[in-house]
Design a protein around this motif. Structure first.
Motif, PDB file in Angstrom:
ATOM      1  N   THR A 297       0.833  -1.210   0.000  1.00  0.00           N
ATOM      2  CA  THR A 297       0.000   0.000   0.000  1.00  0.00           C
ATOM      3  C   THR A 297       0.859   1.247   0.000  1.00  0.00           C
ATOM      4  O   THR A 297       0.595   2.207  -0.738  1.00  0.00           O
ATOM      5  CB  THR A 297      -0.932   0.002   1.226  1.00  0.00           C
ATOM      6  N   HIS A 298       1.911   1.269   0.797  1.00  0.00           N
ATOM      7  CA  HIS A 298       2.784   2.446   0.852  1.00  0.00           C
ATOM      8  C   HIS A 298       3.589   2.604  -0.436  1.00  0.00           C
ATOM      9  O   HIS A 298       3.837   3.737  -0.876  1.00  0.00           O
ATOM     10  CB  HIS A 298       3.716   2.357   2.065  1.00  0.00           C
ATOM     11  N   LEU A 299       4.000   1.512  -1.034  1.00  0.00           N
ATOM     12  CA  LEU A 299       4.726   1.612  -2.306  1.00  0.00           C
ATOM     13  C   LEU A 299       3.849   2.262  -3.372  1.00  0.00           C
ATOM     14  O   LEU A 299       4.324   3.107  -4.146  1.00  0.00           O
ATOM     15  CB  LEU A 299       5.174   0.224  -2.769  1.00  0.00           C
ATOM     16  N   LEU A 300       2.580   1.876  -3.417  1.00  0.00           N
ATOM     17  CA  LEU A 300       1.688   2.407  -4.441  1.00  0.00           C
ATOM     18  C   LEU A 300       1.189   3.814  -4.090  1.00  0.00           C
ATOM     19  O   LEU A 300       1.205   4.712  -4.940  1.00  0.00           O
ATOM     20  CB  LEU A 300       0.496   1.468  -4.634  1.00  0.00           C
ATOM     21  N   ALA A 301       0.738   3.998  -2.854  1.00  0.00           N
ATOM     22  CA  ALA A 301       0.138   5.286  -2.483  1.00  0.00           C
ATOM     23  C   ALA A 301       1.187   6.384  -2.327  1.00  0.00           C
ATOM     24  O   ALA A 301       1.082   7.454  -2.942  1.00  0.00           O
ATOM     25  CB  ALA A 301      -0.668   5.136  -1.200  1.00  0.00           C
ATOM     26  N   ALA A 302       2.196   6.132  -1.486  1.00  0.00           N
ATOM     27  CA  ALA A 302       3.218   7.154  -1.232  1.00  0.00           C
ATOM     28  C   ALA A 302       4.284   7.163  -2.315  1.00  0.00           C
ATOM     29  O   ALA A 302       4.721   8.224  -2.772  1.00  0.00           O
ATOM     30  CB  ALA A 302       3.852   6.922   0.136  1.00  0.00           C
ATOM     31  N   GLY A 303       4.710   5.968  -2.730  1.00  0.00           N
ATOM     32  CA  GLY A 303       5.800   5.895  -3.694  1.00  0.00           C
ATOM     33  C   GLY A 303       5.409   6.273  -5.098  1.00  0.00           C
ATOM     34  O   GLY A 303       6.087   7.056  -5.759  1.00  0.00           O
ATOM     35  N   SER A 304       4.302   5.718  -5.580  1.00  0.00           N
ATOM     36  CA  SER A 304       3.895   5.976  -6.958  1.00  0.00           C
ATOM     37  C   SER A 304       2.985   7.193  -7.072  1.00  0.00           C
ATOM     38  O   SER A 304       3.319   8.175  -7.733  1.00  0.00           O
ATOM     39  CB  SER A 304       3.194   4.744  -7.541  1.00  0.00           C
ATOM     40  N   VAL A 305       1.821   7.153  -6.422  1.00  0.00           N
ATOM     41  CA  VAL A 305       0.828   8.216  -6.628  1.00  0.00           C
ATOM     42  C   VAL A 305       1.293   9.541  -6.032  1.00  0.00           C
ATOM     43  O   VAL A 305       1.265  10.578  -6.709  1.00  0.00           O
ATOM     44  CB  VAL A 305      -0.537   7.817  -6.043  1.00  0.00           C
ATOM     45  N   ALA A 306       1.706   9.558  -4.773  1.00  0.00           N
ATOM     46  CA  ALA A 306       2.098  10.828  -4.156  1.00  0.00           C
ATOM     47  C   ALA A 306       3.291  11.443  -4.884  1.00  0.00           C
ATOM     48  O   ALA A 306       3.312  12.662  -5.121  1.00  0.00           O
ATOM     49  CB  ALA A 306       2.430  10.615  -2.683  1.00  0.00           C
ATOM     50  N   LEU A 307       4.260  10.622  -5.264  1.00  0.00           N
ATOM     51  CA  LEU A 307       5.419  11.171  -5.972  1.00  0.00           C
ATOM     52  C   LEU A 307       5.018  11.715  -7.342  1.00  0.00           C
ATOM     53  O   LEU A 307       5.541  12.739  -7.784  1.00  0.00           O
ATOM     54  CB  LEU A 307       6.513  10.104  -6.105  1.00  0.00           C
TER      55      LEU A 307
ATOM     56  N   GLY B 254      10.327  12.911  -1.015  1.00  0.00           N
ATOM     57  CA  GLY B 254       9.200  12.111  -1.490  1.00  0.00           C
ATOM     58  C   GLY B 254       9.630  10.877  -2.250  1.00  0.00           C
ATOM     59  O   GLY B 254       8.872   9.901  -2.336  1.00  0.00           O
ATOM     60  N   ALA B 255      10.840  10.896  -2.783  1.00  0.00           N
ATOM     61  CA  ALA B 255      11.360   9.721  -3.485  1.00  0.00           C
ATOM     62  C   ALA B 255      11.963   8.703  -2.522  1.00  0.00           C
ATOM     63  O   ALA B 255      11.892   7.489  -2.760  1.00  0.00           O
ATOM     64  CB  ALA B 255      12.414  10.153  -4.513  1.00  0.00           C
ATOM     65  N   VAL B 256      12.528   9.165  -1.429  1.00  0.00           N
ATOM     66  CA  VAL B 256      13.219   8.278  -0.481  1.00  0.00           C
ATOM     67  C   VAL B 256      12.272   7.710   0.577  1.00  0.00           C
ATOM     68  O   VAL B 256      12.347   6.528   0.943  1.00  0.00           O
ATOM     69  CB  VAL B 256      14.375   9.043   0.203  1.00  0.00           C
ATOM     70  N   GLY B 257      11.365   8.551   1.071  1.00  0.00           N
ATOM     71  CA  GLY B 257      10.504   8.165   2.182  1.00  0.00           C
ATOM     72  C   GLY B 257       9.711   6.882   1.977  1.00  0.00           C
ATOM     73  O   GLY B 257       9.714   5.996   2.852  1.00  0.00           O
ATOM     74  N   PRO B 258       9.022   6.704   0.845  1.00  0.00           N
ATOM     75  CA  PRO B 258       8.204   5.495   0.674  1.00  0.00           C
ATOM     76  C   PRO B 258       9.004   4.194   0.725  1.00  0.00           C
ATOM     77  O   PRO B 258       8.520   3.191   1.250  1.00  0.00           O
ATOM     78  CB  PRO B 258       7.578   5.696  -0.719  1.00  0.00           C
ATOM     79  N   ALA B 259      10.205   4.203   0.177  1.00  0.00           N
ATOM     80  CA  ALA B 259      11.024   2.991   0.204  1.00  0.00           C
ATOM     81  C   ALA B 259      11.381   2.624   1.642  1.00  0.00           C
ATOM     82  O   ALA B 259      11.305   1.451   2.043  1.00  0.00           O
ATOM     83  CB  ALA B 259      12.288   3.189  -0.629  1.00  0.00           C
ATOM     84  N   LEU B 260      11.771   3.622   2.423  1.00  0.00           N
ATOM     85  CA  LEU B 260      12.119   3.361   3.821  1.00  0.00           C
ATOM     86  C   LEU B 260      10.912   2.862   4.601  1.00  0.00           C
ATOM     87  O   LEU B 260      11.020   1.933   5.409  1.00  0.00           O
ATOM     88  CB  LEU B 260      12.681   4.635   4.460  1.00  0.00           C
TER      89      LEU B 260
ATOM     90  N   TRP C 296      14.610   2.990  11.042  1.00  0.00           N
ATOM     91  CA  TRP C 296      14.449   3.357   9.633  1.00  0.00           C
ATOM     92  C   TRP C 296      13.008   3.739   9.321  1.00  0.00           C
ATOM     93  O   TRP C 296      12.747   4.551   8.428  1.00  0.00           O
ATOM     94  CB  TRP C 296      14.914   2.227   8.721  1.00  0.00           C
ATOM     95  N   PHE C 297      12.066   3.145  10.058  1.00  0.00           N
ATOM     96  CA  PHE C 297      10.665   3.539   9.899  1.00  0.00           C
ATOM     97  C   PHE C 297      10.488   4.995  10.318  1.00  0.00           C
ATOM     98  O   PHE C 297       9.776   5.758   9.651  1.00  0.00           O
ATOM     99  CB  PHE C 297       9.775   2.621  10.742  1.00  0.00           C
ATOM    100  N   ARG C 298      11.140   5.393  11.390  1.00  0.00           N
ATOM    101  CA  ARG C 298      11.050   6.781  11.836  1.00  0.00           C
ATOM    102  C   ARG C 298      11.686   7.726  10.815  1.00  0.00           C
ATOM    103  O   ARG C 298      11.152   8.801  10.538  1.00  0.00           O
ATOM    104  CB  ARG C 298      11.712   6.933  13.212  1.00  0.00           C
ATOM    105  N   VAL C 299      12.813   7.311  10.248  1.00  0.00           N
ATOM    106  CA  VAL C 299      13.458   8.145   9.222  1.00  0.00           C
ATOM    107  C   VAL C 299      12.544   8.281   8.010  1.00  0.00           C
ATOM    108  O   VAL C 299      12.379   9.372   7.446  1.00  0.00           O
ATOM    109  CB  VAL C 299      14.817   7.540   8.809  1.00  0.00           C
ATOM    110  N   GLY C 300      11.941   7.175   7.600  1.00  0.00           N
ATOM    111  CA  GLY C 300      11.029   7.214   6.464  1.00  0.00           C
ATOM    112  C   GLY C 300       9.818   8.086   6.727  1.00  0.00           C
ATOM    113  O   GLY C 300       9.361   8.835   5.851  1.00  0.00           O
ATOM    114  N   ALA C 301       9.276   7.997   7.946  1.00  0.00           N
ATOM    115  CA  ALA C 301       8.110   8.817   8.304  1.00  0.00           C
ATOM    116  C   ALA C 301       8.458  10.299   8.268  1.00  0.00           C
ATOM    117  O   ALA C 301       7.667  11.127   7.788  1.00  0.00           O
ATOM    118  CB  ALA C 301       7.596   8.418   9.685  1.00  0.00           C
ATOM    119  N   VAL C 302       9.629  10.643   8.761  1.00  0.00           N
ATOM    120  CA  VAL C 302      10.061  12.045   8.733  1.00  0.00           C
ATOM    121  C   VAL C 302      10.244  12.517   7.294  1.00  0.00           C
ATOM    122  O   VAL C 302       9.832  13.629   6.925  1.00  0.00           O
ATOM    123  CB  VAL C 302      11.358  12.228   9.539  1.00  0.00           C
ATOM    124  N   ALA C 303      10.858  11.665   6.464  1.00  0.00           N
ATOM    125  CA  ALA C 303      11.073  12.036   5.058  1.00  0.00           C
ATOM    126  C   ALA C 303       9.741  12.257   4.341  1.00  0.00           C
ATOM    127  O   ALA C 303       9.563  13.250   3.622  1.00  0.00           O
ATOM    128  CB  ALA C 303      11.887  10.958   4.352  1.00  0.00           C
TER     129      ALA C 303
END
Length: 406
Positions: free
Chosen positions: A183-193, A223-229, A239-246
């Motif tokens: 879900t995060h790969l598609l929503a944050a990684g693909s659509v949001a980016l 926005g490119a780094v956060g979803p992967a983390l 790393w989850f906290r780093v991703g959430a901040v990103a």
């Protein structure tokens, strides 16, 4: 002919997305499992509208013409049917074949999309050629930076689609098969980016204003780094906290950039208020994401986080941009116009706020909020269908009927 064909299929994708938005609200009101809502909201609503507009916008922004103009016609029935199957599969005690069939159909449709877009921009993968005219020469820097991140968003779509397929077939799953990763790969990684990248090209032109350039780089980079983390480290850990901040930095930065554009603009369009409501919901949504990263999760918080991000940030932003592409004011169907469009934005926005308060406090506001979002979704779908029918489908139908009579 190619442009006409792409525009026609773009309208079908947008219509399918609008209908899915309504079905998502009905599924919530009916008490169906959360996964049904994720499929209808993310796969059905958000991604189908993105597909429809990407077929025309991405090639144009990369100064290319879509390589295979029949791709949308092949893609559309595959992902629509795949979405229906995946949604049904998420309902308990349905036939076990729905999941693999849905996964395969969805993946096949996305493969058509990625293959077509990829082959179209293959000789301009970084988007250095932007098709930006001399009148907008000052925008080329931002346009090139924005283009650079489109292939990254498409890569997220590819990985998220594989994850979807793996969840419903014997293929090896991503990491441990935890569905929110996909879900995060598609929503944050693909659509949001994509919203960030395409938004930084579209919105400054819509509002005739310029965004702060440092924010453009900050938003797209984080926005490119956060979803992967997030996808790799869910549901906790450093790393989850780093991703959430990103990711929070990206969404808040985009919101600030849009607010600057909105304040600088002397134009007033109904669609602008949809995007405005979307970025405000996005700030609240990523705020909850940070709460997860710092203090853990709770079921109610997860539900609010999903609604604020998918229906709020992504959904309202898409609603606003849709109204910009297809202005409600041009319609002559009774009840279709700017007031109805503004009402749809208001019902969704107010409904999400009430739903969030209801979920967090355990009060009856949840049902009221979801009902309000449902009304807003119905208004949005009704406007879209009415505009398309009046301006495109009705003339075509009349022509076919006239030809038959002769």
């Amino acid at each position: 002919m190619t442009a006409v064909r792409i525009s026609r299929w773009s309208r079908f994708f947008v219509t399918a997305g609008a209908v899915s938005f309504v079905l998502w609200q009905l599924a919530l009101l009916a008490g169906l499992p959360r996964r049904v809502g994720v499929v209808l909201g993310l796969y059905g609503f958000v991604l189908h509208v993105v597909f429809g507009k990407a077929y025309s916008l991405v090639p144009t922004y990369f100064d290319r013409t879509l390589r295979f103009s029949l791709a949308p016609a092949i893609h559309f029935p595959l992902t629509v049917t795949g979405t229906v199957c995946l949604a049904v599969a998420a309902i308990p005690e349905t036939h076990p074949l729905f999941a693999p069939v849905g996964g395969v159909l969805w993946a096949a449709g996305v493969a058509v999309f990625l293959g077509t877009i990829g082959s179209t921009i293959r000789d301009n993968p970084t988007g250095r050629e932007t098709a930006t005219g001399e009148a907008n020469a000052d925008r080329r820097g931002v346009d090139r930076v924005a283009n650079l991140f489109v292939p990254i968003a498409l890569a997220y779509l590819a990985v998220g689609t594989y994850g979807t397929l793996a969840l419903s077939t014997p293929l090896p799953v991503l990491v441990d098969g935890y569905p929110p990763r996909v879900t995060h790969l598609l929503a944050a990684g693909s659509v949001a980016l994509l919203v960030f990248a395409i938004g930084f090209r579209l919105l400054p032109r819509f509002l005739v204003a310029a965004p702060p350039r440092p924010l453009v780089v900050l938003v797209l980079g984080t926005g490119a780094v956060g979803p992967a983390l997030l996808a790799v480290s869910l549901p906790n850990g450093p790393w989850f906290r780093v991703g959430a901040v990103a990711e929070a930095t990206a969404v808040v930065g985009f919101a600030v950039a849009y607010l600057v554009l909105f304040a600088r603009s002397d134009r007033s369009r109904i669609g602008f208020y949809g995007v405005l409501a979307g970025v405000v919901a996005g700030i609240a949504g990523v705020g909850l994401g940070l709460r997860f990263a710092i203090g853990g999760t709770a079921s109610a918080l997860v539900a609010v986080h999903l609604r604020l991000n998918v229906a709020g940030f992504l959904g309202l932003t898409i609603v606003g941009i849709t109204y910009q592409f297809y202005p409600p004011a041009v319609g002559t169907v009774p009840g279709v116009g700017d007031r109805t469009a503004l009402a749809s934005i208001g019902f969704v926005s107010a409904g999400l706020a009430l739903e969030a308060v209801g979920l967090l406090t355990g009060t009856g506001l949840t049902l009221l909020g979801r009902s309000s979002v449902g009304v807003g979704a119905c208004l949005f779908a009704g406007i879209v269908v009415a505009l398309f029918y009046e301006r495109h489908w009705q003339p075509t139908l009349q022509t076919l009927l006239s030809s038959g009579e002769r």
